[in-house]
Design a protein around this motif. Structure first.
Motif, PDB file in Angstrom:
ATOM      1  N   CYS A  72      27.450  28.669  21.602  1.00 45.48           N
ATOM      2  CA  CYS A  72      26.316  29.730  21.224  1.00 45.48           C
ATOM      3  C   CYS A  72      26.666  30.590  20.376  1.00 45.48           C
ATOM      4  N   HIS A  73      26.191  30.596  19.027  1.00 44.46           N
ATOM      5  CA  HIS A  73      26.595  31.694  18.091  1.00 44.46           C
ATOM      6  C   HIS A  73      26.263  32.824  18.505  1.00 44.46           C
ATOM      7  N   LEU A  74      25.194  33.193  19.019  1.00 44.30           N
ATOM      8  CA  LEU A  74      24.963  34.757  19.154  1.00 44.30           C
ATOM      9  C   LEU A  74      25.800  35.337  20.303  1.00 44.30           C
ATOM     10  N   CYS A  75      26.464  34.313  21.275  1.00 44.90           N
ATOM     11  CA  CYS A  75      27.317  34.734  22.263  1.00 44.90           C
ATOM     12  C   CYS A  75      28.785  35.185  21.466  1.00 44.90           C
ATOM     13  N   ASP A  76      28.916  34.468  20.525  1.00 45.53           N
ATOM     14  CA  ASP A  76      30.065  34.604  19.548  1.00 45.53           C
ATOM     15  C   ASP A  76      30.232  35.876  19.168  1.00 45.53           C
ATOM     16  N   LYS A  77      29.072  36.399  18.741  1.00 46.65           N
ATOM     17  CA  LYS A  77      28.756  37.771  18.099  1.00 46.65           C
ATOM     18  C   LYS A  77      28.935  38.722  19.209  1.00 46.65           C
ATOM     19  N   ALA A  78      28.196  38.733  20.449  1.00 44.69           N
ATOM     20  CA  ALA A  78      28.156  39.550  21.523  1.00 44.69           C
ATOM     21  C   ALA A  78      29.479  39.902  21.950  1.00 44.69           C
ATOM     22  N   GLU A  79      30.330  38.864  22.214  1.00 43.30           N
ATOM     23  CA  GLU A  79      31.565  38.912  23.260  1.00 43.30           C
ATOM     24  C   GLU A  79      32.490  39.770  22.536  1.00 43.30           C
ATOM     25  N   PRO A  80      32.829  39.646  21.427  1.00 42.18           N
ATOM     26  CA  PRO A  80      33.836  40.580  20.953  1.00 42.18           C
ATOM     27  C   PRO A  80      33.549  42.122  20.635  1.00 42.18           C
ATOM     28  N   LEU A  81      32.112  42.386  20.765  1.00 45.39           N
ATOM     29  CA  LEU A  81      31.585  43.825  20.826  1.00 45.39           C
ATOM     30  C   LEU A  81      31.827  43.979  22.137  1.00 45.39           C
ATOM     31  N   VAL A  82      31.423  43.705  23.091  1.00 44.55           N
ATOM     32  CA  VAL A  82      31.413  43.912  24.524  1.00 44.55           C
ATOM     33  C   VAL A  82      32.981  44.065  24.758  1.00 44.55           C
ATOM     34  N   ARG A  83      33.644  43.105  24.484  1.00 41.48           N
ATOM     35  CA  ARG A  83      35.132  43.256  25.017  1.00 41.48           C
ATOM     36  C   ARG A  83      36.013  44.446  24.258  1.00 41.48           C
ATOM     37  N   ARG A  84      35.414  44.948  23.155  1.00 39.52           N
ATOM     38  CA  ARG A  84      36.037  46.108  22.246  1.00 39.52           C
ATOM     39  C   ARG A  84      35.457  47.368  22.807  1.00 39.52           C
ATOM     40  N   ILE A  85      34.085  47.314  23.539  1.00 40.54           N
ATOM     41  CA  ILE A  85      33.692  48.585  23.754  1.00 40.54           C
ATOM     42  C   ILE A  85      33.633  49.076  25.254  1.00 40.54           C
ATOM     43  N   ALA A  86      33.186  48.014  26.107  1.00 39.94           N
ATOM     44  CA  ALA A  86      33.125  48.353  27.554  1.00 39.94           C
ATOM     45  C   ALA A  86      34.505  48.842  28.244  1.00 39.94           C
ATOM     46  N   PRO A  87      35.783  48.430  28.029  1.00 40.86           N
ATOM     47  CA  PRO A  87      36.744  48.815  28.570  1.00 40.86           C
ATOM     48  C   PRO A  87      37.152  50.530  28.300  1.00 40.86           C
ATOM     49  N   SER A  88      36.409  50.961  27.292  1.00 39.70           N
ATOM     50  CA  SER A  88      36.650  52.352  26.904  1.00 39.70           C
ATOM     51  C   SER A  88      35.673  53.158  28.112  1.00 39.70           C
ATOM     52  N   PHE A  89      34.822  52.327  28.911  1.00 40.65           N
ATOM     53  CA  PHE A  89      33.894  53.081  29.786  1.00 40.65           C
ATOM     54  C   PHE A  89      34.450  52.770  30.898  1.00 40.65           C
ATOM     55  N   GLY A  90      35.720  52.175  31.219  1.00 38.47           N
ATOM     56  CA  GLY A  90      36.282  51.931  32.597  1.00 38.47           C
ATOM     57  C   GLY A  90      35.731  50.597  33.143  1.00 38.47           C
ATOM     58  N   SER A  91      35.187  49.757  32.149  1.00 34.59           N
ATOM     59  CA  SER A  91      34.591  48.525  32.808  1.00 34.59           C
ATOM     60  C   SER A  91      35.571  47.531  32.561  1.00 34.59           C
ATOM     61  N   LYS A  92      35.443  46.566  33.494  1.00 34.24           N
ATOM     62  CA  LYS A  92      36.278  45.340  33.508  1.00 34.24           C
ATOM     63  C   LYS A  92      35.211  44.287  32.748  1.00 34.24           C
ATOM     64  N   VAL A  93      35.724  43.340  32.018  1.00 31.64           N
ATOM     65  CA  VAL A  93      34.650  42.325  31.291  1.00 31.64           C
ATOM     66  C   VAL A  93      35.097  41.078  31.750  1.00 31.64           C
ATOM     67  N   GLU A  94      33.941  40.340  32.152  1.00 33.00           N
ATOM     68  CA  GLU A  94      34.255  38.849  32.499  1.00 33.00           C
ATOM     69  C   GLU A  94      33.320  38.126  31.736  1.00 33.00           C
ATOM     70  N   LEU A  95      33.541  36.848  31.354  1.00 38.28           N
ATOM     71  CA  LEU A  95      32.650  36.056  30.589  1.00 38.28           C
ATOM     72  C   LEU A  95      32.404  34.962  31.770  1.00 38.28           C
ATOM     73  N   VAL A  96      31.010  34.884  31.704  1.00 43.99           N
ATOM     74  CA  VAL A  96      30.412  33.790  32.751  1.00 43.99           C
ATOM     75  C   VAL A  96      29.574  32.745  31.786  1.00 43.99           C
ATOM     76  N   ASP A  97      30.047  31.678  32.030  1.00 41.90           N
ATOM     77  CA  ASP A  97      29.426  30.311  31.293  1.00 41.90           C
ATOM     78  C   ASP A  97      28.342  29.882  32.201  1.00 41.90           C
ATOM     79  N   ILE A  98      27.021  29.987  31.903  1.00 38.59           N
ATOM     80  CA  ILE A  98      25.793  29.956  32.435  1.00 38.59           C
ATOM     81  C   ILE A  98      25.773  28.370  32.769  1.00 38.59           C
ATOM     82  N   ALA A  99      26.337  27.438  31.845  1.00 42.13           N
ATOM     83  CA  ALA A  99      26.421  26.024  31.949  1.00 42.13           C
ATOM     84  C   ALA A  99      26.840  25.430  33.369  1.00 42.13           C
TER      85      ALA A  99
END
Length: 82
Positions: free
Chosen positions: A11-38
Motif C-alpha cells: 500500500c503506497h499510501l501506508c508507506d507514506k503514513a507509517e514513517p510520519l506516525v512513527r516519528r510523531i506519535a512517540p513524542s505524545f507518549g504513544s506506542k505505535v503498532e503496525l497492523v496488517d489488515i490482510a
C-alpha cells in the motif's frame, strides 16, 4: 496509549503514513503498532478501501480514528485531542 497504523503490504499510501506516525506519535507518549489488515477478514471488510487509518486503543479496544489523507499538522492535532 497505543496508536495503531492499519495498512497492508504494498500500500503506497501506508508507506507514506507509517514513517510520519512513527516519528510523531512517540513524542505524545504513544506506542505505535503496525497492523496488517490482510491477516483479518473483519479488518479487510471494515478498512480495505480506507487504509491507511490510524486508531487509538484504550484498554485494548479501538476508540478514535484518523483516516487518510492526513498531514503532519492534522496528526498532531488528533494526538493532542486524545
Amino acid at each position: 496509549m497505543v496508536v495503531q497504523i492499519l495498512g497492508t503490504s504494498g500500500c503506497h499510501l501506508c508507506d507514506k503514513a507509517e514513517p510520519l506516525v512513527r516519528r510523531i506519535a512517540p513524542s505524545f507518549g504513544s506506542k505505535v503498532e503496525l497492523v496488517d489488515i490482510a491477516t483479518d477478514d473483519q479488518l479487510v471488510d471494515e478498512y480495505g478501501i480506507r487504509i491507511p487509518v490510524v486508531r487509538q486503543l484504550n484498554d485494548g479496544q479501538p476508540k478514535r480514528e484518523l483516516g487518510w489523507p492526513f498531514q503532519e499538522e492534522e496528526l498532531i492535532e488528533w494526538l493532542q485531542s486524545l
